[in-house]
Design a protein around this motif. Structure first.
Motif, mmCIF file in Angstrom:
data_model
loop_
_atom_site.group_PDB
_atom_site.id
_atom_site.type_symbol
_atom_site.label_atom_id
_atom_site.label_comp_id
_atom_site.label_asym_id
_atom_site.label_seq_id
_atom_site.Cartn_x
_atom_site.Cartn_y
_atom_site.Cartn_z
ATOM 1 N N GLN A 147 0.818 -1.215 0.000
ATOM 2 C CA GLN A 147 0.000 0.000 0.000
ATOM 3 C C GLN A 147 0.851 1.264 0.000
ATOM 4 O OE1 GLN A 147 -2.450 -1.321 3.203
ATOM 5 N NE2 GLN A 147 -3.814 -2.382 1.800
ATOM 6 N N ILE A 148 2.043 1.195 0.604
ATOM 7 C CA ILE A 148 2.958 2.343 0.549
ATOM 8 C C ILE A 148 4.256 1.888 -0.121
ATOM 9 C CG2 ILE A 148 4.254 4.053 1.873
ATOM 10 C CD1 ILE A 148 2.103 3.878 4.015
ATOM 11 N N ILE A 149 4.557 2.501 -1.264
ATOM 12 C CA ILE A 149 5.705 2.099 -2.081
ATOM 13 C C ILE A 149 6.775 3.186 -2.006
ATOM 14 C CG2 ILE A 149 6.403 1.850 -4.503
ATOM 15 C CD1 ILE A 149 4.991 -0.567 -3.372
ATOM 16 N N ARG A 150 8.004 2.755 -1.731
ATOM 17 C CA ARG A 150 9.103 3.729 -1.737
ATOM 18 C C ARG A 150 9.644 3.885 -3.148
ATOM 19 N NH1 ARG A 150 12.752 4.125 2.940
ATOM 20 N NH2 ARG A 150 14.442 3.685 1.497
ATOM 21 N N LEU A 151 9.781 5.121 -3.610
ATOM 22 C CA LEU A 151 10.382 5.370 -4.925
ATOM 23 C C LEU A 151 11.874 5.625 -4.787
ATOM 24 C CD1 LEU A 151 7.674 7.805 -6.347
ATOM 25 C CD2 LEU A 151 7.887 5.352 -6.782
ATOM 26 N N GLY A 152 12.282 6.148 -3.640
ATOM 27 C CA GLY A 152 13.693 6.447 -3.424
ATOM 28 C C GLY A 152 13.926 6.848 -1.985
ATOM 29 N N ASP A 153 15.189 7.074 -1.678
ATOM 30 C CA ASP A 153 15.618 7.432 -0.332
ATOM 31 C C ASP A 153 15.345 8.925 -0.100
ATOM 32 O OD1 ASP A 153 16.960 8.073 1.947
ATOM 33 O OD2 ASP A 153 18.875 7.183 1.352
ATOM 34 N N SER A 154 14.525 9.226 0.904
ATOM 35 C CA SER A 154 14.110 10.618 1.104
ATOM 36 C C SER A 154 15.244 11.505 1.610
ATOM 37 C CB SER A 154 12.923 10.683 2.066
ATOM 38 O OG SER A 154 13.290 10.082 3.284
ATOM 39 N N SER A 155 16.393 10.908 1.987
ATOM 40 C CA SER A 155 17.509 11.769 2.378
ATOM 41 C C SER A 155 18.281 12.274 1.158
ATOM 42 C CB SER A 155 18.442 11.022 3.338
ATOM 43 O OG SER A 155 19.102 9.990 2.643
ATOM 44 N N LYS A 156 17.940 11.749 -0.026
ATOM 45 C CA LYS A 156 18.570 12.259 -1.255
ATOM 46 C C LYS A 156 17.905 13.586 -1.634
ATOM 47 C CE LYS A 156 19.707 7.791 -3.405
ATOM 48 N NZ LYS A 156 21.160 7.750 -3.522
ATOM 49 N N THR A 157 18.702 14.529 -2.147
ATOM 50 C CA THR A 157 18.132 15.831 -2.513
ATOM 51 C C THR A 157 17.093 15.674 -3.604
ATOM 52 O OG1 THR A 157 20.490 16.195 -2.862
ATOM 53 C CG2 THR A 157 19.116 18.142 -2.425
ATOM 54 N N GLU A 158 17.360 14.762 -4.554
ATOM 55 C CA GLU A 158 16.319 14.495 -5.540
ATOM 56 C C GLU A 158 16.472 13.089 -6.108
ATOM 57 O OE1 GLU A 158 16.475 17.361 -8.651
ATOM 58 O OE2 GLU A 158 18.492 16.812 -9.289
ATOM 59 N N ILE A 159 15.371 12.562 -6.626
ATOM 60 C CA ILE A 159 15.413 11.271 -7.327
ATOM 61 C C ILE A 159 14.825 11.511 -8.724
ATOM 62 C CG2 ILE A 159 15.381 9.892 -5.221
ATOM 63 C CD1 ILE A 159 12.341 9.368 -5.841
ATOM 64 N N PHE A 160 14.204 10.531 -9.321
ATOM 65 C CA PHE A 160 13.652 10.748 -10.669
ATOM 66 C C PHE A 160 12.418 11.655 -10.601
ATOM 67 C CE2 PHE A 160 11.935 6.646 -9.196
ATOM 68 C CZ PHE A 160 10.578 6.852 -9.335
ATOM 69 N N GLY A 161 12.085 12.265 -11.735
ATOM 70 C CA GLY A 161 10.979 13.204 -11.773
ATOM 71 C C GLY A 161 9.634 12.506 -11.822
ATOM 72 N N THR A 162 8.647 13.114 -11.162
ATOM 73 C CA THR A 162 7.276 12.598 -11.220
ATOM 74 C C THR A 162 6.333 13.765 -11.498
ATOM 75 O OG1 THR A 162 7.226 12.814 -8.821
ATOM 76 C CG2 THR A 162 7.563 10.603 -9.704
ATOM 77 N N LEU A 163 5.125 13.427 -11.889
ATOM 78 C CA LEU A 163 4.108 14.428 -12.187
ATOM 79 C C LEU A 163 2.982 14.230 -11.174
ATOM 80 C CD1 LEU A 163 4.070 16.499 -14.487
ATOM 81 C CD2 LEU A 163 2.721 14.890 -15.828
ATOM 82 N N GLY A 164 2.785 15.218 -10.320
ATOM 83 C CA GLY A 164 1.718 15.119 -9.318
ATOM 84 C C GLY A 164 0.470 15.812 -9.837
ATOM 85 N N TYR A 165 -0.625 15.089 -9.934
ATOM 86 C CA TYR A 165 -1.844 15.623 -10.557
ATOM 87 C C TYR A 165 -2.783 16.259 -9.540
ATOM 88 C CZ TYR A 165 -0.612 12.483 -14.440
ATOM 89 O OH TYR A 165 0.023 11.831 -15.459
ATOM 90 N N ALA A 166 -3.572 17.202 -10.061
ATOM 91 C CA ALA A 166 -4.767 17.660 -9.344
ATOM 92 C C ALA A 166 -5.946 17.061 -10.095
ATOM 93 C CB ALA A 166 -4.839 19.183 -9.359
ATOM 94 N N PRO A 167 -6.637 16.077 -9.506
ATOM 95 C CA PRO A 167 -7.739 15.437 -10.233
ATOM 96 C C PRO A 167 -8.948 16.370 -10.338
ATOM 97 C CG PRO A 167 -7.189 14.234 -8.197
ATOM 98 C CD PRO A 167 -6.436 15.522 -8.171
#
Ligand SMILES: [Zn+2]
Length: 687
Positions: free
Chosen positions: A149-169
């Motif tokens: 139910q909760i998936i990690r995309l990357g380590d949150s201590s990294k300044t950035e990881i790959f880009g994502t698009l956050g939508y407003a539905p």
């Protein structure tokens, strides 16, 4: 006003186009002009996802053909440059008429309304996806474990990881998943007679990038943890298919009508492993388990690091294991610590037992090559053991960049040199050449290792093993819930590990099948090339048609959603003949399996399988002793190897109840001498 006009036009076209219905399949729509190098990673990621999902699919370069399928997935980004207005119009008509459209990275202003999306904001600082399973959307039916139910995309201590698009539905759409900043990661939108799904990431970043272990730091453990990150997306694509196709059918991920497979593998890479591997091989054979022994073929002295552990004794032990029905793979020639480093040369073919003898006095190898390690270990095992070697696991799970390509060139089919926790998937995948997502897919299958006797903070011993086995069982059960395989690695070097393996096998449900490692690899290969289509007549009469020949020994299996057990499901082969099937029930599905399992090659299992020792309430019962035999000698050792009980000259012709009041309630290893044969088994002492 304008949109109302568009929609009535769309609806009219849709009725015309889809009057005769859509095929029960997924079209992967890759426009020819967009098949560029960047799209390659997204396309192969979708190939893999749909292959694991097992649903019928085909790639289309033509939008009209794609729109004849019930589901269209477009792996390209929907940016402003993406699709032409005419293509968008066709897709709107398709969805309006009942089609299901899955789009990645929906940023095209004209496409956003179709996907029910108001805006999409870019960020490379989103580290988590949380699925909204409380909404009970059927597309999320596989996402039912807290780790899913909760998936990690990357380590949150990294300044950035790959880009994502956050939508407003939009108001008429639903967020099925959200990123950690609250923006929507997946938006579902029922519109017209159809439905769309907008995903706020690219396929390559959730699949291919994880397989090559690029490492945005999403993995949290090395092994012995349930790690479904990439699997969840593959199961989500299947969930979409199930939601929209009545009585959906897909190729199940396990043969023979079982929920999931367990593969027991051993790395024989030390003298002590050679010494005790027989205890494992005998115990496994007595339970009908085919295990796989990855053997290091270091046949010459290279002091002080590693001796000539592969000697006549090792050859004899491997032959015995094969005779018991087990299989053999290569665990390299030298198990070199620097095998995965860039200074370990790739080399060239042409290495032999005689001319290939690298040395590694401390931690730097001289004379070793990737070709040599693969070529020579395989040749030695095949020549000495008369068996075919198709699989490899590197020493230290090391991964030189050339490994996939050299494995293919030296004739290997299966690899298990990755940890599932590292590559964030439990399902097999075809390895790519090199270390970028642009690498060509090869024929060699990686089947990741899942659980092992390498514990994070403790040694594997008599005080820690029960807890370790609980973790193994937990991972196995949660993988099995997804139909995902589990690969167990045990170094067969201490008797406590025999007890541990037995405990796991004892606790394993009957819906899990233990399979040989190569056996599962062969199943997966056959499953990969099997093409089928299916037809639903009336409400519940399904016909599955195979379009290629299949090997009955593969025991290919289909899953049918919501068809009751005993319901009418026919499977026809390529010539139209009806095949014999068996049915089983799993979750809300009926599993339809073909073929029969071949018997274990050596039917003459070791004799001790009939013998049984039970210790309960201070007494030991012996049963199954062959009556005609001469007196029997029994010794019990505790897991520290201390002799705790000895009964000599027991008459096997009369039932025996022996006094064992002084024994504590724990696990023992029994050695039984019968004539001049020794047998070993583990025994649980109960109060
Ligand atoms: Zn090893």
């Amino acid at each position: 006003m304008k949109s109302a006009t568009v929609w009535s036009f769309v609806f009219a076209v849709a009725l015309a186009v889809h009057a005769d219905g859509l095929t029960r399949s997924i079209a992967l729509y890759v426009p020819p002009g967009m098949a560029d190098s960047l799209l390659f990673g997204d396309t192969v990621s979708m190939h893999h996802s749909l292959a694991v999902a097992g649903v019928p699919w085909q790639q289309c370069g033509n939008l009209d053909s794609a729109c004849r399928s019930a589901v269209v997935v477009c792996p390209a980004k929907w940016t402003d440059q993406g699709l032409t207005q005419a293509q968008l119009d066709s897709l709107q008509a398709y969805v309006g008429g009942g089609g299901v459209l899955v789009g990645f990275w929906v940023r095209n202003a004209e496409a956003m309304p179709l996907f029910g999306v108001q805006s999409g904001a870019y960020s490379s600082r989103r580290y988590r996806i949380e699925w909204d399973t409380a909404a009970h959307d059927a597309a999320l039916q596989w996402i039912d474990d807290p780790h899913e139910q909760i998936i990690r995309l990357g380590d949150s201590s990294k300044t950035e990881i790959f880009g994502t698009l956050g939508y407003a539905p939009g108001v008429s759409a639903t967020a099925l998943a959200r990123f950690d900043d609250g923006s929507a990661a997946v938006v579902a939108h029922a519109t017209g007679a159809g439905c769309t799904y907008a995903l706020g990431f690219t396929a390559r970043n959730i699949i291919a990038v994880n397989q090559i272990h690029w490492g945005y730091g999403a993995s949290i453990a090395y092994s012995n943890d349930f790690e479904p990150t990439s699997d969840v997306f593959m199961l989500f694509f299947r969930g979409i298919y199930q939601k929209h196709i009545r009585h959906a059918v897909w190729k199940h991920t396990t043969p023979g009508g079982k929920a999931a497979a367990l593969m027991v593998t051993h790395d024989v890479d030390s003298r002590s492993s050679v010494d005790t591997m027989a205890a494992f091989a005998q115990m496994e054979a007595s339970r009908g388990v085919r295990a796989h022994y990855f053997v290091t073929t270091h046949h010459y002295r290279d002091p002080p690091r590693i001796g000539a552990l592969y000697d006549d004794r090792a050859i004899a032990e491997c032959r015995s294991a094969i005779a018991l029905g087990h299989s053999i793979g290569s665990h390299s020639v030298g198990h070199f610590p620097d095998f995965g480093t860039s200074h370990f040369p790739v080399g060239a073919p042409g290495n032999t037992r005689e001319n290939y003898r690298p040395l590694c006095p401390v931690d730097s190898t001289s004379g070793g090559t990737v070709y040599g390690e693969l070529e020579v270990s395989r040749a030695i095992l095949e020549e000495d053991l008369g068996t075919r070697v198709r699989s490899f696991r590197s020493g230290h799970m090391a991964w030189p960049a050339a490994l996939p390509e050299v494995m293919q060139k030296t004739g290997y089919l299966f690899n298990s040199s990755r940890s599932a926790c590292d590559v964030l998937t439990n399902f097999p995948f075809f390895m790519q050449k090199g270390t970028t997502i642009l690498g060509k897919r090869l024929r060699v299958l990686e089947i990741p290792m899942t659980i092992s006797d390498v514990l994070k903070e403790e040694t594997f011993d008599s005080t820690t093993y029960v807890q370790a086995v609980q973790v193994w069982g937990d991972v196995l059960r949660r993988n099995a819930d997804n139909g995902a395989p589990t690969v167990l690695l045990i170094h067969p070097n201490r008797m406590v590990k025999v007890a541990a393996e037995q405990l796991l096998l004892d606790a394993t449900n009957t819906d899990i099948e233990t399979l040989g490692f190569d056996e599962f690899g062969a199943f997966w290969n056959d499953r990969s090339v099997c093409v089928f289509s299916d037809k639903l007549a009336g409400d519940s009469t399904l016909t599955i048609r195979l379009h290629s020949a299949i090997n009955p020994a593969t025991r290919l299996c289909f899953a049918c959603d919501g068809v009751p057990m005993g319901g009418t499901v026919k499977v026809r082969d390529a010539s139209g003949a009806i095949l014999e099937t068996q049915q089983a029930q799993w979750r809300n599905m009926t599993l339809i399996s073909l073929g029969h399992r071949l018997p274990i090659r050596n039917a003459g299992r070791p004799r001790q399988q009939r013998m049984e020792i039970q210790i309960r309430g201070g007494r030991m019962w012996l049963s199954g002793l062959p009556a005609h035999k001469t007196p029997v000698d029994i010794r019990l050792y505790n897991l520290q190897g201390v002799l705790v009980y000895h009964a000599a000259a027991i008459d096997p012709t009369i039932p025996q109840i022996l006094d064992t009041r002084h024994l504590p309630a724990e696990v023992f290893v029994a050695t039984i001498r019968l004539d001049n044969q020794y047998m070993r088994m583990t025994v649980n002492s109960h109060r």
